[in-house]
Design a protein around this motif. Structure first.
Motif, short mmCIF file in Angstrom:
data_model
loop_
_atom_site.label_atom_id
_atom_site.label_comp_id
_atom_site.label_asym_id
_atom_site.label_seq_id
_atom_site.Cartn_x
_atom_site.Cartn_y
_atom_site.Cartn_z
N PHE A 135 8.92 7.83 0.63
CA PHE A 135 8.57 6.43 0.89
C PHE A 135 9.09 5.99 2.25
O PHE A 135 8.36 5.39 3.06
CB PHE A 135 9.14 5.55 -0.22
N MET A 136 10.34 6.27 2.52
CA MET A 136 10.93 5.85 3.80
C MET A 136 10.28 6.59 4.98
O MET A 136 10.13 6.03 6.07
CB MET A 136 12.44 6.10 3.79
N THR A 137 9.86 7.84 4.74
CA THR A 137 9.16 8.59 5.79
C THR A 137 7.83 7.93 6.12
O THR A 137 7.45 7.82 7.30
CB THR A 137 8.93 10.05 5.34
N GLU A 166 0.83 -1.21 0.00
CA GLU A 166 0.00 0.00 0.00
C GLU A 166 0.86 1.26 0.00
O GLU A 166 0.59 2.22 -0.74
CB GLU A 166 -0.92 0.00 1.22
N ILE A 167 1.90 1.28 0.81
CA ILE A 167 2.76 2.46 0.88
C ILE A 167 3.55 2.63 -0.42
O ILE A 167 3.66 3.73 -0.96
CB ILE A 167 3.72 2.34 2.08
N PHE A 168 4.06 1.52 -0.94
CA PHE A 168 4.82 1.56 -2.20
C PHE A 168 3.95 2.08 -3.34
O PHE A 168 4.36 2.98 -4.10
CB PHE A 168 5.34 0.15 -2.51
N ASN A 169 2.74 1.56 -3.44
CA ASN A 169 1.83 1.98 -4.51
C ASN A 169 1.36 3.42 -4.30
O ASN A 169 1.17 4.18 -5.26
CB ASN A 169 0.62 1.03 -4.57
N GLY A 170 1.18 3.80 -3.03
CA GLY A 170 0.74 5.15 -2.74
C GLY A 170 1.75 6.20 -3.14
O GLY A 170 1.39 7.30 -3.55
N VAL A 171 3.03 5.88 -3.03
CA VAL A 171 4.08 6.84 -3.37
C VAL A 171 4.44 6.80 -4.86
O VAL A 171 4.49 7.83 -5.53
CB VAL A 171 5.34 6.58 -2.52
N PHE A 172 4.67 5.59 -5.39
CA PHE A 172 5.17 5.47 -6.76
C PHE A 172 4.08 5.17 -7.79
O PHE A 172 4.28 5.41 -8.98
CB PHE A 172 6.25 4.37 -6.82
N GLY A 173 2.92 4.65 -7.32
CA GLY A 173 1.88 4.23 -8.26
C GLY A 173 1.27 5.36 -9.05
O GLY A 173 0.77 5.14 -10.16
N ARG A 174 1.32 6.59 -8.53
CA ARG A 174 0.75 7.71 -9.27
C ARG A 174 1.61 8.09 -10.48
O ARG A 174 1.16 8.83 -11.35
CB ARG A 174 0.58 8.91 -8.34
#
Length: 533
Positions: free
Chosen positions: A478-480, A439-447
């Motif tokens: 992402f790391m944040t 979810e976090i990965f997609n939320g940051v990079f998916g856009r």
């Protein structure tokens, strides 16, 4: 998926609307043609007591009115392509003689209402034919109350007018449906061909009704339109059935289409050059229609002989059979009846086009449903059920695709400590761990790109060259978010993720997989760095 269901529901509703329109039309026809209380003055047919042939080819009909009182106010008769002059005691009391000039030599077709009174003993009706071919047409004379005769003729014709107008409205509905739905469904040309055929037949049929003749003032225009519509109806008729039935009679089809075009140009040119006008060439128009119908009938017979009993063939067999019966009856009536001879055909055409359109839309429904199911299967095959991201299959398909690599970025991430989480807290906690990272990965990079779950705890995002991104800022973001999730989530385990990225470089990467490998190396460096901290 939801959109596909909504579209399927829309088509089903459209079919229902078509059925309702047909039922409502029949009800209206019934309500408007019920017996009503008639005036005491009955409309009756009156025969001329003498007919004289004049030198110019005109015919003079002498009618005795001496036995009719003041209740009889009108003498009514129908003429087609004939000029009319009516005299009483040597005085002209009515005329219909205006021709179309450039548009044609005929005054058109008209119901002539001649006002009479009890003082008139005899009237003389002189009819002058515009063409020799109509010189033998003998009108039927009616006498009675003018308003009552008009009402009776109009009421008798209303059902046929409604059926004809329904055909026109239906054709416009097909055009609208095609315009709004073609991009979404990639519809074939069948609906357009059927729409044009229905439009031309509907306009022709409307123009031929008694009701239209009674209310329309432009008789010259109305005398031209039917012939043009009949000629223009042949190409879409042939093209529709050739496509709908899969006839593929390329040579015969081309011959008919070219012959139809040549006929239209020739007959129209002859009309406006006053060589032979439309009415004089009607037999050639009817012959072209007969050839087109024969082409379709022959194709249906061949398919039946080959035991092709598909839904399309059955519908066409029933529809064309009804249409042929109606056409034969109406052609016979045309040469026997004065006025609206198309008593049956327009109803058969309406039923036929409704059946055809219903089947076309039903076929579209089936394609939509099949497409929806295929998309579902495709989604299941390419989507990771746990995270909702694209799976390894989709990633491999992306890797094998032939596309421009310059400027694309591969971002990879790997969840740290998943095995320890599974061993310590169980697989449910491990699944939750993976889902959170996804979810976090997609939320940051998916856009910016497309995200994949490429392994148990491995993720990748491919960002196209068209997206301008600040990769260092995104990695920090992402790391944040990972740090925040650990801080605020109160999970049993600690979430740790290593991340790396690489932009395609033709000097370093020979293909897509080489790019991803460099991103992996960057990620492993990040993993090592996080362990030494």
């Amino acid at each position: 998926m939801k959109q596909g269901k909504n579209l399927f529901s829309f088509h089903r509703k459209l079919n229902n609307v078509m059925l309702v329109i047909a039922i409502v039309g029949l009800i209206i026809c019934y309500m408007m043609t019920r017996d009503v209380k008639k005036d005491e003055t009955s409309t009756s047919r009156i025969e001329p007591y003498q007919v004289a042939l004049l030198e110019d080819g005109s015919k003079e009909y002498f009618i005795d009115l001496s036995s009719y009182d003041s209740q009889y106010s009108g003498l009514v008769f129908f003429t087609a392509h004939q000029s009319v002059t009516v005299y009483n005691a040597g005085h002209e009391i009515y005329s219909f003689t205006k021709t179309g000039g450039f548009w044609g030599s005929t005054p058109g077709a008209k119901y002539n209402f001649v006002s009479i009174n009890e003082k008139m003993q005899n009237v003389a009706v002189i009819l002058t034919p515009a063409y020799d071919i109509v010189s033998e047409k003998v009108p039927e004379f009616y006498i009675g109350n003018t308003y009552q005769i008009y009402s009776e003729f109009l009421r008798d014709s209303i059902p046929r007018l409604i059926a004809s107008i329904f055909i026109v409205i239906f054709s416009l509905t097909l055009f609208a449906y095609y315009i709004f739905m073609n991009k979404r469904l990639n519809l074939g040309k069948d609906l357009i061909y059927l729409g044009y055929f229905s439009l031309f037949i509907g306009v022709w049929s409307t123009n031929e009704t008694i009701a239209w003749t009674l209310v329309s003032e432009n008789r010259i225009f109305d005398s031209i339109i039917p012939y043009i519509c009949l000629m223009l109806s042949v190409p879409p008729f042939v093209l529709f059935f050739d496509s709908y039935l899969g006839i593929n009679g390329k040579i015969i089809k081309k011959i008919i289409l070219w012959a139809s075009m040549v006929e239209f140009i020739t007959v129209t040119s002859m009309h406006f050059l006053k060589i032979r006008e439309f009415r004089e060439n009607l037999m050639f128009v009817q012959l072209m229609i007969t050839v087109a119908v024969a082409y379709v009938v022959g194709a249906i017979i061949l398919q039946l002989l080959h035991r092709d009993f598909s839904r399309q063939v059955i519908i066409c067999t029933i529809g064309v059979s009804l249409f042929l019966i109606a056409m034969v009856v109406d052609v016979i009536n045309y040469y026997r009846i004065i006025g609206d001879a198309d008593r049956l055909g327009r109803y058969m055409v309406l039923i036929f086009v409704l059946l055809l359109a219903w089947d076309l839309i039903r076929g579209t429904n089936e394609l939509i449903e099949k497409g929806r199911r295929a998309r579902q299967l495709e989604i299941f095959a390419l989507t990771d059920s746990m995270t909702g991201l694209y799976n390894r299959n989709a990633f491999e398909s992306q890797a094998e695709s032939d596309r421009k690599l310059d400027g694309i970025i591969a971002v990879v991430a790997d969840a740290n400590g998943l095995k320890a989480c599974n061993d310590t807290y169980g697989h449910e906690a491990g699944d939750e761990y993976i889902t959170l990272v996804a979810e976090i990965f997609n939320g940051v990079f998916g856009r910016y790109g497309t995200c994949y779950r490429t392994g148990g705890d491995e993720f990748c995002c491919i960002i196209p060259s068209s997206k301008a991104v600040n990769m260092e800022r995104l990695k920090k973001l992402f790391m944040t978010k990972i740090y925040t999730a650990n801080l605020e989530g109160k999970y049993q385990y600690s979430i740790g993720v290593a991340i790396g990225a690489a932009m395609f470089d033709s000097e370093l990467d020979k293909d897509f997989r080489a790019l991803v490998k460099r991103a992996d190396e960057s990620m492993y460096e990040n993993k090592k760095a996080s362990k030494t901290v």
